[in-house]
Design an enzyme around this catalytic site. Sequence first.
Site, PDB file in Angstrom:
ATOM      1  N   GLY A 203       0.796  -1.235   0.166  1.00  0.00           N
ATOM      2  CA  GLY A 203       0.111  -0.205  -0.033  1.00  0.00           C
ATOM      3  C   GLY A 203       0.841   1.289  -0.012  1.00  0.00           C
ATOM      4  O   GLY A 203       1.932   1.236  -0.409  1.00  0.00           O
ATOM      5  N   ASP A 228      -5.814  -8.188  -6.624  1.00  0.00           N
ATOM      6  CA  ASP A 228      -5.392  -8.066  -5.152  1.00  0.00           C
ATOM      7  C   ASP A 228      -4.142  -6.899  -5.114  1.00  0.00           C
ATOM      8  O   ASP A 228      -3.048  -7.235  -5.910  1.00  0.00           O
ATOM      9  CB  ASP A 228      -4.856  -9.431  -4.769  1.00  0.00           C
ATOM     10  CG  ASP A 228      -6.048 -10.337  -4.437  1.00  0.00           C
ATOM     11  OD1 ASP A 228      -7.124  -9.855  -4.346  1.00  0.00           O
ATOM     12  OD2 ASP A 228      -5.853 -11.795  -5.125  1.00  0.00           O
ATOM     13  N   LEU A 229      -4.465  -6.144  -4.416  1.00  0.00           N
ATOM     14  CA  LEU A 229      -3.327  -5.043  -4.308  1.00  0.00           C
ATOM     15  C   LEU A 229      -1.962  -5.323  -3.932  1.00  0.00           C
ATOM     16  O   LEU A 229      -1.928  -6.211  -2.821  1.00  0.00           O
ATOM     17  CB  LEU A 229      -3.912  -3.833  -3.383  1.00  0.00           C
ATOM     18  CG  LEU A 229      -3.033  -2.671  -3.173  1.00  0.00           C
ATOM     19  CD1 LEU A 229      -2.764  -1.780  -4.538  1.00  0.00           C
ATOM     20  CD2 LEU A 229      -3.284  -1.720  -1.877  1.00  0.00           C
ATOM     21  N   ASP A 230      -1.078  -5.333  -4.895  1.00  0.00           N
ATOM     22  CA  ASP A 230       0.439  -5.525  -4.532  1.00  0.00           C
ATOM     23  C   ASP A 230       0.590  -6.884  -4.313  1.00  0.00           C
ATOM     24  O   ASP A 230       1.398  -7.293  -3.504  1.00  0.00           O
ATOM     25  CB  ASP A 230       0.958  -4.660  -3.352  1.00  0.00           C
ATOM     26  CG  ASP A 230       0.896  -3.208  -3.597  1.00  0.00           C
ATOM     27  OD1 ASP A 230       0.841  -2.866  -4.801  1.00  0.00           O
ATOM     28  OD2 ASP A 230       0.988  -2.534  -2.632  1.00  0.00           O
ATOM     29  N   GLU A 231      -0.268  -7.844  -4.975  1.00  0.00           N
ATOM     30  CA  GLU A 231      -0.198  -9.238  -4.674  1.00  0.00           C
ATOM     31  C   GLU A 231      -0.025 -10.130  -5.814  1.00  0.00           C
ATOM     32  O   GLU A 231       0.159 -11.337  -6.010  1.00  0.00           O
ATOM     33  CB  GLU A 231      -1.241  -9.802  -3.850  1.00  0.00           C
ATOM     34  CG  GLU A 231      -1.159  -9.449  -2.284  1.00  0.00           C
ATOM     35  CD  GLU A 231      -2.022 -10.149  -1.478  1.00  0.00           C
ATOM     36  OE1 GLU A 231      -2.762 -11.351  -2.011  1.00  0.00           O
ATOM     37  OE2 GLU A 231      -2.215  -9.677  -0.304  1.00  0.00           O
TER      38      GLU A 231
END
EC number: 3.5.1.10
Length: 286
Positions: A203, A228-231
């Site tokens: 994030g 999926d954020l930053d995954e």
Amino acid sequence: MTAQTAPTHWILTLSCPDGPGIVHAVAGLLADHGGNITESQQFGDPYSGRFFMRVQFESAATREDLAPAVTALAARFEMTWNLDAAGRPMRTLLLVSKAAHCLVDLLYRERSQHLPIDVVGVVGNHRDLEDIAEFYGKPFHHVPVSKDTKPESEAALREIITESGAELVVLARYMQILSDEMCRDHAGRIINIHHSFLPSFKGAGPYRQAHDRGVKIIGATSHYVTGDLDEGPIIEQDVERVDHTHTIDDLVRIGEDTERRTLARAVRWHAEHRVLLDGHRTVVFR
């Protein structure tokens, strides 16, 4: 006497369930089409049970000659595959916000012919970097994004991608989150640079998070974008050592250099068809 057609240098990448005879079958197909293999890498993943291969070869055969033969072979082994001319610059769209270091680095590497991409435009949700795009002779598209206009902004972005013929989208410190639908529609074709050594410090504000934790190593992660954020699947990571004397500003300065190097390598490997998806992981043939 008719002059012989100069051979084309091709790159074939493929993945399929692992099993015997795959390399033999691929090599035989290429030999049948006058192919001379100049580089070959393969990997069998014991965890996913899948086989991955990247083979570079030269042949006078055309795509029209090769594609049907590869299609038939793919059906036999349940392969997904891609065939492209080696060295062909990949049409690439760069998305930016206000930080300039990744944009400048990619444009410089393209111009100096070290990076096999053709930057077809720069999209910014702010106008701060418009002059940099103009300096490099690239079209700049200002697409502001707010909470209320996000669907309209993303529709405009989709139109730019389509009209420019972009094959790859690079988030060069683009500080906006793309919708799940956008990520699905362009799966494996959007690369992000995150200013942290993921999975730590996801994030916003990762350098402040790192400073608060007193880390001794900071890093950057380039990955494919998913919902999926930053995954998303990680392509490349790099790190630099720091210590207790470094301020947050120091970490940002050191980190920016790490970010641009990491992103450039990831973009190069993708453009050279060296990255194959293996579920949530990647196989990178360097």
